[in-house]
Scaffold this motif. Structure first.
Motif, PDB file in Angstrom:
ATOM      1  N   LEU A   1       0.824  -1.214   0.000  1.00 15.36           N
ATOM      2  CA  LEU A   1       0.000   0.000   0.000  1.00 15.36           C
ATOM      3  C   LEU A   1       0.857   1.261   0.000  1.00 15.36           C
ATOM      4  O   LEU A   1       0.460   2.290  -0.554  1.00 15.36           O
ATOM      5  CB  LEU A   1      -0.961   0.003   1.196  1.00 15.36           C
ATOM      6  CG  LEU A   1      -1.988  -1.130   1.227  1.00 15.36           C
ATOM      7  CD1 LEU A   1      -2.984  -0.922   2.370  1.00 15.36           C
ATOM      8  CD2 LEU A   1      -2.739  -1.247  -0.100  1.00 15.36           C
ATOM      9  N   GLU A   2       2.038   1.180   0.606  1.00 13.90           N
ATOM     10  CA  GLU A   2       2.935   2.342   0.563  1.00 13.90           C
ATOM     11  C   GLU A   2       3.421   2.584  -0.870  1.00 13.90           C
ATOM     12  O   GLU A   2       3.623   3.732  -1.284  1.00 13.90           O
ATOM     13  CB  GLU A   2       4.106   2.151   1.530  1.00 13.90           C
ATOM     14  CG  GLU A   2       3.674   2.400   2.977  1.00 13.90           C
ATOM     15  CD  GLU A   2       4.655   1.909   4.036  1.00 13.90           C
ATOM     16  OE1 GLU A   2       4.418   2.190   5.223  1.00 13.90           O
ATOM     17  OE2 GLU A   2       5.644   1.226   3.693  1.00 13.90           O
ATOM     18  N   MET A   3       3.575   1.496  -1.637  1.00 13.49           N
ATOM     19  CA  MET A   3       3.911   1.656  -3.040  1.00 13.49           C
ATOM     20  C   MET A   3       2.778   2.407  -3.755  1.00 13.49           C
ATOM     21  O   MET A   3       3.029   3.294  -4.578  1.00 13.49           O
ATOM     22  CB  MET A   3       4.132   0.283  -3.667  1.00 13.49           C
ATOM     23  CG  MET A   3       4.618   0.371  -5.073  1.00 13.49           C
ATOM     24  SD  MET A   3       3.757  -0.586  -6.322  1.00 13.49           S
ATOM     25  CE  MET A   3       2.806  -1.796  -5.582  1.00 13.49           C
ATOM     26  N   PHE A   4       1.529   2.085  -3.397  1.00 13.62           N
ATOM     27  CA  PHE A   4       0.389   2.817  -3.970  1.00 13.62           C
ATOM     28  C   PHE A   4       0.395   4.281  -3.521  1.00 13.62           C
ATOM     29  O   PHE A   4       0.021   5.160  -4.288  1.00 13.62           O
ATOM     30  CB  PHE A   4      -0.936   2.137  -3.587  1.00 13.62           C
ATOM     31  CG  PHE A   4      -1.441   1.217  -4.658  1.00 13.62           C
ATOM     32  CD1 PHE A   4      -0.848  -0.024  -4.849  1.00 13.62           C
ATOM     33  CD2 PHE A   4      -2.478   1.590  -5.500  1.00 13.62           C
ATOM     34  CE1 PHE A   4      -1.287  -0.869  -5.856  1.00 13.62           C
ATOM     35  CE2 PHE A   4      -2.920   0.758  -6.505  1.00 13.62           C
ATOM     36  CZ  PHE A   4      -2.332  -0.470  -6.689  1.00 13.62           C
ATOM     37  N   ASP A   5       0.804   4.517  -2.266  1.00 14.93           N
ATOM     38  CA  ASP A   5       0.909   5.911  -1.794  1.00 14.93           C
ATOM     39  C   ASP A   5       1.875   6.695  -2.679  1.00 14.93           C
ATOM     40  O   ASP A   5       1.603   7.827  -3.079  1.00 14.93           O
ATOM     41  CB  ASP A   5       1.440   5.970  -0.357  1.00 14.93           C
ATOM     42  CG  ASP A   5       0.474   5.377   0.665  1.00 14.93           C
ATOM     43  OD1 ASP A   5      -0.715   5.235   0.349  1.00 14.93           O
ATOM     44  OD2 ASP A   5       0.934   5.056   1.790  1.00 14.93           O
ATOM     45  N   VAL A   6       3.023   6.068  -2.961  1.00 13.27           N
ATOM     46  CA  VAL A   6       4.050   6.726  -3.773  1.00 13.27           C
ATOM     47  C   VAL A   6       3.492   7.041  -5.162  1.00 13.27           C
ATOM     48  O   VAL A   6       3.634   8.157  -5.677  1.00 13.27           O
ATOM     49  CB  VAL A   6       5.311   5.826  -3.882  1.00 13.27           C
ATOM     50  CG1 VAL A   6       6.285   6.371  -4.926  1.00 13.27           C
ATOM     51  CG2 VAL A   6       5.991   5.703  -2.526  1.00 13.27           C
ATOM     52  N   LEU A   7       2.824   6.047  -5.751  1.00 10.28           N
ATOM     53  CA  LEU A   7       2.241   6.241  -7.081  1.00 10.28           C
ATOM     54  C   LEU A   7       1.197   7.362  -7.044  1.00 10.28           C
ATOM     55  O   LEU A   7       1.178   8.243  -7.915  1.00 10.28           O
ATOM     56  CB  LEU A   7       1.614   4.929  -7.567  1.00 10.28           C
ATOM     57  CG  LEU A   7       0.780   5.002  -8.849  1.00 10.28           C
ATOM     58  CD1 LEU A   7       1.600   5.522 -10.022  1.00 10.28           C
ATOM     59  CD2 LEU A   7       0.202   3.626  -9.193  1.00 10.28           C
ATOM     60  N   ASN A   8       0.339   7.352  -6.027  1.00 10.43           N
ATOM     61  CA  ASN A   8      -0.708   8.378  -5.941  1.00 10.43           C
ATOM     62  C   ASN A   8      -0.131   9.782  -5.794  1.00 10.43           C
ATOM     63  O   ASN A   8      -0.638  10.732  -6.384  1.00 10.43           O
ATOM     64  CB  ASN A   8      -1.655   8.080  -4.774  1.00 10.43           C
ATOM     65  CG  ASN A   8      -2.781   7.138  -5.189  1.00 10.43           C
ATOM     66  OD1 ASN A   8      -3.008   6.932  -6.380  1.00 10.43           O
ATOM     67  ND2 ASN A   8      -3.472   6.568  -4.216  1.00 10.43           N
ATOM     68  N   GLU A   9       0.938   9.904  -5.007  1.00 12.74           N
ATOM     69  CA  GLU A   9       1.583  11.216  -4.862  1.00 12.74           C
ATOM     70  C   GLU A   9       2.055  11.711  -6.228  1.00 12.74           C
ATOM     71  O   GLU A   9       1.902  12.881  -6.570  1.00 12.74           O
ATOM     72  CB  GLU A   9       2.786  11.115  -3.915  1.00 12.74           C
ATOM     73  CG  GLU A   9       2.437  10.924  -2.448  1.00 12.74           C
ATOM     74  CD  GLU A   9       1.810  12.162  -1.850  1.00 12.74           C
ATOM     75  OE1 GLU A   9       2.533  13.114  -1.542  1.00 12.74           O
ATOM     76  OE2 GLU A   9       0.573  12.179  -1.707  1.00 12.74           O
ATOM     77  N   GLU A  10       2.612  10.791  -7.011  1.00  7.11           N
ATOM     78  CA  GLU A  10       3.081  11.159  -8.353  1.00  7.11           C
ATOM     79  C   GLU A  10       1.920  11.585  -9.232  1.00  7.11           C
ATOM     80  O   GLU A  10       1.998  12.592  -9.934  1.00  7.11           O
ATOM     81  CB  GLU A  10       3.768   9.953  -9.004  1.00  7.11           C
ATOM     82  CG  GLU A  10       5.258   9.919  -8.755  1.00  7.11           C
ATOM     83  CD  GLU A  10       5.874   8.674  -9.389  1.00  7.11           C
ATOM     84  OE1 GLU A  10       6.745   8.090  -8.732  1.00  7.11           O
ATOM     85  OE2 GLU A  10       5.448   8.276 -10.500  1.00  7.11           O
ATOM     86  N   LEU A  11       0.841  10.798  -9.173  1.00  8.44           N
ATOM     87  CA  LEU A  11      -0.322  11.121 -10.009  1.00  8.44           C
ATOM     88  C   LEU A  11      -0.869  12.500  -9.662  1.00  8.44           C
ATOM     89  O   LEU A  11      -1.222  13.285 -10.544  1.00  8.44           O
ATOM     90  CB  LEU A  11      -1.415  10.056  -9.835  1.00  8.44           C
ATOM     91  CG  LEU A  11      -1.092   8.661 -10.391  1.00  8.44           C
ATOM     92  CD1 LEU A  11      -2.201   7.670 -10.046  1.00  8.44           C
ATOM     93  CD2 LEU A  11      -0.880   8.713 -11.904  1.00  8.44           C
ATOM     94  N   ILE A  12      -0.934  12.805  -8.370  1.00  7.96           N
ATOM     95  CA  ILE A  12      -1.467  14.112  -7.953  1.00  7.96           C
ATOM     96  C   ILE A  12      -0.568  15.229  -8.476  1.00  7.96           C
ATOM     97  O   ILE A  12      -1.043  16.223  -9.017  1.00  7.96           O
ATOM     98  CB  ILE A  12      -1.592  14.188  -6.415  1.00  7.96           C
ATOM     99  CG1 ILE A  12      -2.614  13.161  -5.906  1.00  7.96           C
ATOM    100  CG2 ILE A  12      -2.004  15.594  -5.979  1.00  7.96           C
ATOM    101  CD1 ILE A  12      -2.580  12.930  -4.409  1.00  7.96           C
ATOM    102  N   ARG A  13       0.738  15.030  -8.344  1.00  7.23           N
ATOM    103  CA  ARG A  13       1.663  16.068  -8.827  1.00  7.23           C
ATOM    104  C   ARG A  13       1.536  16.273 -10.327  1.00  7.23           C
ATOM    105  O   ARG A  13       1.713  17.377 -10.837  1.00  7.23           O
ATOM    106  CB  ARG A  13       3.108  15.701  -8.461  1.00  7.23           C
ATOM    107  CG  ARG A  13       3.404  15.984  -7.002  1.00  7.23           C
ATOM    108  CD  ARG A  13       4.891  15.994  -6.685  1.00  7.23           C
ATOM    109  NE  ARG A  13       5.047  15.851  -5.246  1.00  7.23           N
ATOM    110  CZ  ARG A  13       5.241  14.696  -4.634  1.00  7.23           C
ATOM    111  NH1 ARG A  13       5.352  13.581  -5.336  1.00  7.23           N
ATOM    112  NH2 ARG A  13       5.338  14.643  -3.325  1.00  7.23           N
ATOM    113  N   GLU A  14       1.222  15.180 -11.042  1.00  7.04           N
ATOM    114  CA  GLU A  14       1.055  15.295 -12.495  1.00  7.04           C
ATOM    115  C   GLU A  14      -0.333  15.813 -12.874  1.00  7.04           C
ATOM    116  O   GLU A  14      -0.669  15.879 -14.058  1.00  7.04           O
ATOM    117  CB  GLU A  14       1.266  13.924 -13.159  1.00  7.04           C
ATOM    118  CG  GLU A  14       2.697  13.429 -13.102  1.00  7.04           C
ATOM    119  CD  GLU A  14       2.808  11.928 -13.439  1.00  7.04           C
ATOM    120  OE1 GLU A  14       1.789  11.339 -13.872  1.00  7.04           O
ATOM    121  OE2 GLU A  14       3.895  11.367 -13.244  1.00  7.04           O
ATOM    122  N   GLY A  15      -1.147  16.119 -11.849  1.00  4.18           N
ATOM    123  CA  GLY A  15      -2.483  16.640 -12.147  1.00  4.18           C
ATOM    124  C   GLY A  15      -3.482  15.554 -12.513  1.00  4.18           C
ATOM    125  O   GLY A  15      -4.531  15.835 -13.091  1.00  4.18           O
TER     126      GLY A  15
END
Lengths: 253, 658
Positions: free
Chosen positions: A39-53
């Motif tokens: 799930l922390e891997m998903f957290d990392v991915l989600n942070e990236e997605l948010i930064r990319e808009g």
């Protein structure tokens, strides 16, 4: 502790809401530490997605220590991923190697409609409990806790059945989407205890009736539910439920 | 003016007196009264079920997908009760005294005594519900000792006591849902309390599935919303645990009691990197058999098993020969921090100490088993093999969990542990009836401040949650609602509801429209870092003042540069989180303010300026025997009200564990 990182490809089910047909989206993830949880891997991915808009991936999770039963991901064809007796929140990236492709889906069952992405509605489980998954005792009326001794073996068996966390992995693993492991665990937990005896027949009948009403499928004894259960709930409970159910039916109640 | 409404009479008669004299509501009138319960953990589920059984019309709310997910479920060790089934000298008085003393004499005597009195009924109730507590071969209930007390009063269900108690309360709740007495709202988050003519009359909440705001009326509102440990970002709390409901109430007028009292649990799995999202507790019971040590040599990089016995510093046994590894949580946590700060910490980060089972595995369990099996002069391998079997039975599930998370086998190498935020003793100020300073608004369980003083004893959180919900609120709420029977349900088109909803909606829109560049998570992490470093295990004036400035700056940055993706009218977990983090930022400031005011050290609150020559916590009874109750007065402004604590029975003394 060895420190290593990996690059992976995720294929994740995306679905805007229950009305949307949904589909897979592919995401590369980089520099994932082996010490991370899934799930922390998903957290990392989600942070990236948010930064990319972009819209982050919705998934259910809460305690992240394997006990609340909220997390629910179907990973490479198996609920909660590859580890035995494990929830996805306790799955760690050591389980994977650099270059792996991982497919992540929500629980698939008619009775668990998808709300968004990997989030499903498991309200059916609550309604099954409402139908009889309790002992009808009001606050304030009980006798002393030690007034009724309980055979240790039975108490231990009741505890083993009560360990169910209601995550729904059993339903997700079953080709018929049967909820029988969940229902039988609750029926067993309460039927094994003397306190639960007065209602054992009506309980079994009512819970099974509600289960059918919710649209869960039939049990064909494949044992897939037991194999993926994070708490090791045994299919012996299903045999016990069948006895309770037949016994209740025979008594004409 | 804070009025605790403590009944008169001797301490052990107060609750009996209260129950005999509080006003009652007749059954026909109960049906006409609606009660809102927010949160469905031990306190909320037990309150909702019990009030519904009495005949009240109940609406219950939780943010999770089911009431069974509440974080009470994660409690491992057990629940205390003064049953004295072990015939080892326990009594209501002893449980009361242990709790008051464990709280370092910063709790209200009358509440704590009531808690101890009620404890025995809780066990009866839970057994009747089918909670499968551990039993002995004779079929009676088993107990274990816990948290340094001298009696065995802890009831347990393996390492899953919280789960079993919560499922019991959840089932009682679902039974009432089935009977039509409770309407359950899952995936709903309370975002404000509605006040009409000086009384709490309802809530505004957001449906987390479709994003719609909803108005709900109640003659009374119960907040059973847990603690606020996630203000530190990393804690053993669930990811969703938050202060929002309590904080909204605080801003509407409910005072906040002892916000700085935080419990830092000594035995948690250490942080492994920046990606870390939460921390996992390893039960306190492990300290019964594990010895805690660090290398004697600074920065020693050898593997634990390569460091010879004489080069290990068993610092708890060295500093506290009488209690050794079993000193209370706050003392053990500070000692670990002291060693790590001085450069003796282990692991990749240097922020960990060893918890080593080898010694007792061999010498305690291995030898006992060998003697049981009649093996004379057993060799080391035999002792290890035999000892391992016993340790597996006692702690197997915890060892497995440790291995899943760290990839290391604790039977072979010592566990690495470090303290982590675990529980918050502070919370909304409540009187004896559990009513906050807002009429008709109650706080139960960890959400209130009342029973644990400055430090909570192990196995007492479950006890308090269930005491409040099953046995206190059913009496005390009647005393209030007896005056409300003529009040008809208020239409939610009432201007107070409209206005409250508008405020909630405006705030959500403001958050959505910032469209900044930084994620909610990144702000939460930064807040956590400030809190952990400056308002964590040790606090001092300068650090706290800096923290307040840093938090104010962070708040400004948050409201000008946070990015919340998606839209309002949909499932949007980032928006949920943004609202919670915004509230945590404000709470963080108040916690630092409270810690700054309390210049003494007590329980979990250690002010570096107030310590003995040997570095132990030093209480200041003369100046600080009070509850700090903070009243919100506007942005970054609070008024401190003090509730003096009177000890009629307990005799405050300095704790010593040497």
């Amino acid at each position: 502790m060895e420190q290593n990182t990996m690059n992976l490809t995720l294929k994740v089910w995306r679905q805007k809401n229950s009305g949307d047909p949904g589909g897979f989206a592919t995401y590369p993830v980089k520099n994932i530490s082996a010490e991370m949880s899934f799930l922390e891997m998903f957290d990392v991915l989600n942070e990236e997605l948010i930064r990319e808009g972009k819209d982050p991936i919705a998934f259910d999770h809460d305690c992240r220590e394997g006990i609340c039963g909220m997390c629910s991901m179907y990973i490479n064809g198996r609920p909660h991923g590859p580890w035995e007796k494990n929830t996805v929140c306790q799955l760690h990236m050591r389980a994977y190697k650099d270059g792996d492709t991982i497919v992540v889906e929500p629980w698939r069952a008619k009775s668990f409609p998808v709300l968004k992405d990997l989030v499903v509605d498991r309200g059916a489980f609550d309604r099954i409990i409402q139908a009889g998954g309790y002992i009808s005792v009001n606050t304030g009326s009980p006798v002393d806790a030690n007034a009724v001794p309980v055979e240790k073996e039975k108490a231990d068996a009741a505890f083993a059945a009560a360990a169910c966390i209601g995550c729904g992995a059993c339903v997700a693993a079953c080709k018929n989407s049967s909820a029988l492991l969940f229902v039988s665990a609750k029926v067993s937990h309460l039927a094994l205890l003397p306190q639960g005896a007065p209602e054992r027949r009506s309980r079994a009948l009512n819970m099974v009736a509600q289960m059918d009403k919710e649209g869960f499928g039939a049990c064909t004894n494949t044992g897939a539910c037991e194999a993926v259960c994070p708490k090791g709930i045994s299919i012996e409970n299903i045999a016990r439920l069948n006895r309770e159910f037949i016994g209740a039916g025979m008594s004409g109640e | 003016m804070l009025e605790a409404k403590t009944p008169t009479g001797p301490l052990d008669q107060k609750w009996t007196y209260y129950k005999g004299h509080c006003r009652l509501v007749n059954p026909a009138n109960k049906r006409k009264l609606e009660v809102i319960v927010v949160g469905t953990g031990l306190a909320g589920a037990s309150a909702a079920a019990s009030l519904a059984e009495l005949g009240y019309t109940v609406k219950a709310f939780c943010f999770q997908d089911s009431p069974r997910r509440a974080h009470s479920i994660a409690a491992q060790g057990g629940i205390n009760a003064a049953k004295n089934y072990q015939n080892d000298g326990d009594s209501v008085f002893r449980l009361f005294y242990d709790t008051i003393k464990g709280g370092d004499y910063r709790a209200r005597e009358s509440n704590v005594h009531r808690l101890a009195e009620i404890s025995t009924s809780i066990i009866d109730q839970c057994v009747a519900q089918g909670v499968p507590f551990a039993r002995e071969y004779g079929g009676l209930l088993n107990n274990r000792s816990f948290g340094g007390t001298q009696v065995k009063r802890t009831f347990y269900a393996a390492g899953q006591t919280g789960q079993q108690l919560l499922i019991g309360a959840y089932q009682a709740l679902e039974r009432q849902v089935n009977l039509g007495n409770v309407k359950m709202y899952s995936r709903h988050e309370m975002l404000d309390v509605v006040m009409i003519d000086g009384k709490a009359r309802g809530i505004i909440c957001r449906n987390l599935v479709n994003g719609e705001l909803e108005r709900h009326f109640g003659h009374a509102v119960l907040l059973c919303t847990g603690g606020y440990g996630n203000v530190f970002y990393l804690s053993t709390n669930a990811m969703g645990s938050n202060v929002t409901a309590a904080w909204k109430a605080h801003k509407k007028g409910a005072q906040f009691g002892n916000p700085c009292f935080t419990q830092i649990h000594p035995t948690c799995i250490p942080v492994s990197g920046d990606h870390q999202s939460k921390l996992t507790l390893m039960s306190e019971s492990l300290r019964n058999d594990g010895r805690i040590w660090v290398p004697k040599q600074k920065g020693d990089k050898r593997k634990a098993n390569d460091i010879p016995e004489e080069e290990r510093d068993y610092y708890l046994e060295r500093r506290y020969p009488a209690f050794g590894n079993l000193v209370p949580r706050d003392v053990a946590s500070r000692a670990a921090k002291e060693r790590c700060d001085a450069g003796y910490g282990v692991g990749t980060t240097g922020q960990a100490v060893y918890l080593d089972f080898k010694f007792n595995l061999i010498n305690k369990y291995g030898r006992a088993e060998a003697s049981k099996h009649g093996i004379d002069n057993p060799d080391n391998d035999t002792l290890v093999r035999l000892g391992k079997e016993v340790v597996k039975e006692e702690y197997g599930n915890l060892f497995d969990m440790y291995e899943k998370i760290t990839g290391e086998n604790p039977y072979e190498v010592p566990m690495r542990i470090y303290p982590a935020v675990h529980y918050t003793m502070g919370g909304l100020w409540v009187d004896y009836e559990l009513m906050t300073t807002m009429k008709g608004l109650y706080a139960l369980g960890e959400a209130n401040f009342s029973d644990h003083g400055a430090n909570r004893l192990g196995a007492s959180a479950l006890m308090q949650g269930l005491a409040d919900g099953y046995f206190v609120i059913p009496y005390t709420i009647g005393n209030y609602l007896a005056d409300e029977i003529a009040v008809k349900p208020i239409d939610t088109e009432h201007p107070a509801f409209v206005e409250a909803e508008k405020q909630v909606s405006d705030r959500i829109n403001t958050l959505m429209n910032i469209k900044g560049s930084q994620t909610v998570e990144s702000f939460h992490k930064r807040l956590g870092k400030i809190m952990w470093e400056k308002c964590g295990m040790a606090r001092n004036e300068q650090g706290l003042k800096e923290a307040i400035e840093e938090i104010r700056a962070l708040k400004k940055e948050f409201w000008s540069d946070v990015r919340v993706p998606g839209i309002v009218k949909e499932m949007n977990p980032e928006l949920d989180k943004a609202g919670r983090v915004a509230d945590f930022i404000e709470l963080g400031e108040l916690m630092c303010l409270d810690a700054l005011d309390r210049k003494e050290s007590c329980g979990g609150h250690f002010r570096e300026e107030s310590q003995t020559e040997e570095g132990e916590a030093l209480r200041d009874d003369e100046n600080f025997t009070y509850v700090s109750s903070w009243e919100f007065k506007g942005e970054s402004q609070w008024q401190l009200n003090k509730e003096p604590l009177q000890f009629e029975v307990a005799k405050p003394s300095q704790r010593s564990y040497k």
